[in-house]
Design an enzyme around this catalytic site. Structure first.
Site, PDB file in Angstrom:
ATOM      1  N   CYS A   1       0.841  -1.216   0.000  1.00  0.00           N
ATOM      2  CA  CYS A   1       0.000   0.000   0.000  1.00  0.00           C
ATOM      3  C   CYS A   1       0.866   1.252   0.000  1.00  0.00           C
ATOM      4  O   CYS A   1       0.529   2.250  -0.650  1.00  0.00           O
ATOM      5  CB  CYS A   1      -0.895   0.040   1.237  1.00  0.00           C
ATOM      6  SG  CYS A   1      -1.999  -1.361   1.378  1.00  0.00           S
TER       7      CYS A   1
HETATM    8  C1  BEZ Z   1       0.624  -4.661   1.866  1.00  0.00           C
HETATM    9  O1  BEZ Z   1       0.097  -3.601   1.558  1.00  0.00           O
HETATM   10  O2  BEZ Z   1       1.829  -4.787   1.805  1.00  0.00           O
HETATM   11  C2  BEZ Z   1      -0.192  -5.842   2.287  1.00  0.00           C
HETATM   12  C3  BEZ Z   1      -1.368  -5.647   2.983  1.00  0.00           C
HETATM   13  C4  BEZ Z   1      -2.102  -6.755   3.376  1.00  0.00           C
HETATM   14  C5  BEZ Z   1      -1.661  -8.032   3.060  1.00  0.00           C
HETATM   15  C6  BEZ Z   1      -0.498  -8.213   2.329  1.00  0.00           C
HETATM   16  C7  BEZ Z   1       0.245  -7.110   1.948  1.00  0.00           C
END
Ligand code: BEZ
Length: 263
Positions: free
Chosen positions: A92
């Protein structure tokens, strides 16, 4: 702040399909994680079904730039509404940074960006500092992030996986990576959904905005992998005579496949 336990639970939920089919009918407090309470106050059967052409459901929400009424926020512009599983997560963080870098390109096209993540405004604001530190390429963060801790908007826009949807009313419901492109008439024009494990392609979001806006302006369609400047397709509903009058020269590869210059 985002916990390892929560991250593990999101990854697992998003990768294991659920066989459960019952969905709780009534609201109840579901899970308490740290200081944040997660309430699932929704009836699954009341979730709107959003399709291309649906009116974008309205809502009010707190954001990093103050409270908004979504329809008022849309105003006369295009909107890219995109959700994230949680603050302070690696994928994100790269996505929000990429959208911050591209914000001027979106703005040139009369498009406003608005992100969503399922934590509060203070958490989002602290996260924005990290994004500006490491992924925005020096760009100042210039668009709001909705604080959707109670998943109200996530529920309205169906921003969750099947297994998490089955958990509504029973536990915490993480969001996936949804993208809704909404036009100034408040109609949903394009929907993309990615799992938590797969980051989106910000250039693709810009590309489809260009395709949608050109289709509206010129009455054309765009072929596979089209990008700005390349030839476009004359829809089969337009006769050859009308195509000539409207577009001038065009090529006929098959009677149903005719191309013309995009400008
Ligand atoms: C991420 O944004 O890195 C992420 C969020 C939830 C699960 C896996 C990755």
């Amino acid at each position: 702040m985002f916990s390892r336990q929560l991250l593990r639970s999101i990854s697992l939920r998003n990768s294991i399909p659920s066989t459960r089919n019952a969905v709780s009918q009534y609201a109840r407090p579901s899970i308490q994680l740290g200081r944040t309470q997660f309430y699932s106050t929704f009836k699954a059967e009341e979730q709107p079904r959003i399709r291309i052409g649906s009116e974008a459901p309205n809502f009010t929400a707190e954001t990093t730039e103050g409270k908004i009424d979504f329809h008022e926020y849309i105003g006369n512009e295009w909107i890219v509404l995109f959700s994230h599983p949680a603050d302070f997560t690696p994928v994100c963080t790269t996505e929000l940074g990429a959208f911050a870098r591209l914000a001027p390109e979106f703005n040139k096209r009369d498009v406003k960006l608005i992100g969503l993540s399922t934590e509060g405004v203070e958490s989002h604001k602290a996260w924005i500092k990290d994004i500006e530190d490491v992924t925005s390429g020096g760009a100042k963060f210039s668009y709001p992030i909705i604080a959707d801790a109670d998943r109200k908007v996530a529920f309205l826009y169906d921003m969750c996986s099947e297994s998490d949807f089955q958990n509504i009313g029973k536990g915490m419901v993480p969001t996936v990576r949804s993208v809704f492109i909404i036009d100034p008439a408040k109609k949903v024009r394009l929907i993309m959904t990615y799992p938590a494990s797969t980051g989106r392609n910000s250039s693709e979001v810009l590309r489809v905005i260009d395709a949608l806006q050109l289709a509206d302006k010129k009455g054309i369609a765009t072929p596979i992998d089209w990008s700005v400047g390349e030839d476009v397709i004359i829809p089969p509903t337009v006769s050859n005579e009308d195509a000539k009058a409207k577009f001038g020269d065009f090529k006929t590869l098959k009677p149903y496949l005719r191309t013309t210059k995009s400008s």
